[in-house]
Motif scaffolding. Sequence first.
Motif, PDB file in Angstrom:
ATOM      1  N   GLU A 361      43.137  50.666  40.915  1.00  0.00           N
ATOM      2  CA  GLU A 361      42.281  49.514  41.239  1.00  0.00           C
ATOM      3  C   GLU A 361      42.920  48.672  42.337  1.00  0.00           C
ATOM      4  O   GLU A 361      44.135  48.466  42.359  1.00  0.00           O
ATOM      5  N   TYR A 362      42.071  48.208  43.213  1.00  0.00           N
ATOM      6  CA  TYR A 362      42.515  47.381  44.342  1.00  0.00           C
ATOM      7  C   TYR A 362      41.853  46.021  44.213  1.00  0.00           C
ATOM      8  O   TYR A 362      40.653  45.885  44.438  1.00  0.00           O
ATOM      9  N   GLN A 363      42.619  45.040  43.794  1.00  0.00           N
ATOM     10  CA  GLN A 363      42.081  43.691  43.662  1.00  0.00           C
ATOM     11  C   GLN A 363      42.466  42.906  44.909  1.00  0.00           C
ATOM     12  O   GLN A 363      43.553  43.080  45.442  1.00  0.00           O
ATOM     13  N   ARG A 364      41.575  42.035  45.337  1.00  0.00           N
ATOM     14  CA  ARG A 364      41.894  41.197  46.500  1.00  0.00           C
ATOM     15  C   ARG A 364      42.798  40.073  46.042  1.00  0.00           C
ATOM     16  O   ARG A 364      42.425  39.316  45.135  1.00  0.00           O
ATOM     17  N   ARG A 378      47.593  35.642  43.106  1.00  0.00           N
ATOM     18  CA  ARG A 378      46.401  35.398  42.292  1.00  0.00           C
ATOM     19  C   ARG A 378      45.243  36.158  42.927  1.00  0.00           C
ATOM     20  O   ARG A 378      45.329  36.565  44.100  1.00  0.00           O
ATOM     21  N   ILE A 379      44.183  36.372  42.151  1.00  0.00           N
ATOM     22  CA  ILE A 379      43.061  37.107  42.720  1.00  0.00           C
ATOM     23  C   ILE A 379      42.027  36.133  43.275  1.00  0.00           C
ATOM     24  O   ILE A 379      41.980  34.960  42.902  1.00  0.00           O
ATOM     25  N   THR A 380      41.215  36.677  44.182  1.00  0.00           N
ATOM     26  CA  THR A 380      40.247  35.832  44.899  1.00  0.00           C
ATOM     27  C   THR A 380      38.927  35.787  44.146  1.00  0.00           C
ATOM     28  O   THR A 380      37.943  36.339  44.608  1.00  0.00           O
ATOM     29  N   GLY A 381      38.891  35.186  42.997  1.00  0.00           N
ATOM     30  CA  GLY A 381      37.616  35.029  42.293  1.00  0.00           C
ATOM     31  C   GLY A 381      36.869  36.335  42.102  1.00  0.00           C
ATOM     32  O   GLY A 381      37.471  37.353  41.746  1.00  0.00           O
ATOM     33  N   VAL A 392      38.032  38.133  53.012  1.00  0.00           N
ATOM     34  CA  VAL A 392      38.400  37.116  53.999  1.00  0.00           C
ATOM     35  C   VAL A 392      39.471  36.186  53.434  1.00  0.00           C
ATOM     36  O   VAL A 392      40.433  35.831  54.112  1.00  0.00           O
ATOM     37  N   GLN A 393      39.310  35.837  52.139  1.00  0.00           N
ATOM     38  CA  GLN A 393      40.283  34.927  51.513  1.00  0.00           C
ATOM     39  C   GLN A 393      41.619  35.604  51.241  1.00  0.00           C
ATOM     40  O   GLN A 393      42.670  34.975  51.274  1.00  0.00           O
ATOM     41  N   ALA A 394      41.567  36.898  50.946  1.00  0.00           N
ATOM     42  CA  ALA A 394      42.779  37.602  50.519  1.00  0.00           C
ATOM     43  C   ALA A 394      43.740  37.790  51.680  1.00  0.00           C
ATOM     44  O   ALA A 394      43.332  37.831  52.846  1.00  0.00           O
ATOM     45  N   GLY A 396      46.141  40.253  50.938  1.00  0.00           N
ATOM     46  CA  GLY A 396      46.638  41.582  50.587  1.00  0.00           C
ATOM     47  C   GLY A 396      45.826  42.161  49.448  1.00  0.00           C
ATOM     48  O   GLY A 396      44.976  41.487  48.862  1.00  0.00           O
ATOM     49  N   LEU A 397      46.089  43.430  49.173  1.00  0.00           N
ATOM     50  CA  LEU A 397      45.439  44.096  48.045  1.00  0.00           C
ATOM     51  C   LEU A 397      46.456  44.274  46.933  1.00  0.00           C
ATOM     52  O   LEU A 397      47.557  44.793  47.157  1.00  0.00           O
ATOM     53  N   ILE A 398      46.078  43.848  45.740  1.00  0.00           N
ATOM     54  CA  ILE A 398      46.896  44.139  44.566  1.00  0.00           C
ATOM     55  C   ILE A 398      46.562  45.574  44.170  1.00  0.00           C
ATOM     56  O   ILE A 398      45.400  45.900  43.952  1.00  0.00           O
ATOM     57  N   VAL A 399      47.570  46.442  44.141  1.00  0.00           N
ATOM     58  CA  VAL A 399      47.329  47.848  43.822  1.00  0.00           C
ATOM     59  C   VAL A 399      47.763  48.095  42.383  1.00  0.00           C
ATOM     60  O   VAL A 399      48.960  48.068  42.077  1.00  0.00           O
ATOM     61  N   LEU A 400      46.784  48.288  41.499  1.00  0.00           N
ATOM     62  CA  LEU A 400      47.097  48.578  40.098  1.00  0.00           C
ATOM     63  C   LEU A 400      47.054  50.091  39.935  1.00  0.00           C
ATOM     64  O   LEU A 400      46.004  50.720  40.135  1.00  0.00           O
ATOM     65  N   ALA A 401      48.201  50.664  39.595  1.00  0.00           N
ATOM     66  CA  ALA A 401      48.374  52.120  39.633  1.00  0.00           C
ATOM     67  C   ALA A 401      47.480  52.830  38.618  1.00  0.00           C
ATOM     68  O   ALA A 401      47.005  52.236  37.645  1.00  0.00           O
TER      69      ALA A 401
END
Length: 422
Positions: A361-364, A378-381, A392-394, A396-401
């Motif tokens: 999963e790739y969270q902004r 933190r994540i962007t809503g 636009v707000q992020a 980076g991408l949070i990469v959840l393996a």
Amino acid sequence: MNRIADIAARLQGYDPQALRADQANAFLDQLVAPVQGSEDVAIFGALGRVLAQDVISPISVPPHDNSAMDGYAFDGAQLAAGTALELQVVGTALAGKAWQGSVGPGQCVKIMTGAIMPAGLDTVVPQEFTQAAGEGRIAIPAGLLQPGDNRRHKGEDLQQGLPALRKGERLTPAACGLAASLGLETVNVARRLKVAYFSTGDEILSLGEAPREGAVYDSNRYTVHGLLTRLGCEVIDMGVVRDEPALLEAAFREAAASADAIITSGGVSVGEADYTKAMMQKLGDVAFWKIAMRPGRPMAVGRIGKSVLFGLPGNPVAVMVTFLAFVRPALLRMMGGSEQAPPLLRARSQEAMRKKPGRTEYQRGIVSTAADGSLQVRITGNQGSGVLSSMVQANGLIVLAHDQGNMAVGDEVQVQMFDGAI
Ligand code: AMP
Ligand code: MG
């Protein structure tokens, strides 16, 4: 050219219906190859281009031993522990010309930063370390200097005959400066990669068209254009192609005739009632993937004619995430680049995140520095795959393996910073 079926047969555990993200990269690595052809470009035009061969240094940089400071050059053998050294100033060495006089014991030469070290002298005392010691004389207090201090050695940056830059490097501002420091007016770089792209879908409006119910303005072409431009590709914008076989066929044929790679968005999801997939299948050698990831599950890859095809999903966030995760590394390889993916950062999660094991999963994310100096994210809503404002707000991408489960507040997560790619 590697055929889809051959690559598939070689990849252990390949399942196009549930492909792991890392397998998708491994597959693409075999599908694409560096393009042929190079050209010489002037240094001012070389930024972002990929070197087609090593740059061998024609000279040593610096070309002479020289002073790293404004001060006084002398023979460091005269330094004795515990005693100050007094020297008589017998001349001045300026940057840009060699000082011709000779210097004996007890003597020194006033010297400017970058000036060639006079023969026999190996040490420079910075101006601010010295004390006046009468007319034309200076004193160096004890214990401040070692022999050899503040001297730059010939070739300490670059040595004549050795590679200064390597084939496959993408030229950064520093690398452009380095090439120039060698006196090189041009560098030999791989030819620019040509990438054609278009959007599909009857509900997609081009800019300038009047809004109508159920229709949305095309954003994907603009993000893809920006992503490709940042990569240094030559871009061929083919607009929005309506969902009619004749139009799609013409678009794919034109793209394949003019580009090294084709990027489309939309029309590759399961159960799409459109002709995009059918046309890819008809004209090319194409695999239709369901990738174990979120966002961005469906994707088509393969070849149409000699062009590599990346059929991205339609959702605006999915387009950017699949571009970053798969298309960008593949295009870099086609460009002849040898750079490794940048390292992922580790940051403490400021919130709990639901995560299903069995997909990447790739969270902004928004990475910032916590009060204690460590990184937090933190994540962007709203993480919906159509919510472009989250990209636009992020930063980076949070990469959840793939195998990761739910994350709690304070858990460490990995982040891929956008870092100029977006
Ligand atoms: P699709 O993959 O074609 O099913 O599209 C998924 C979603 O993305 C739909 O809501 C589309 O309207 C939207 N979409 C597809 N293409 C674009 C585009 N070029 N720009 C903005 N949204 C798009
Ligand atoms: Mg569609």
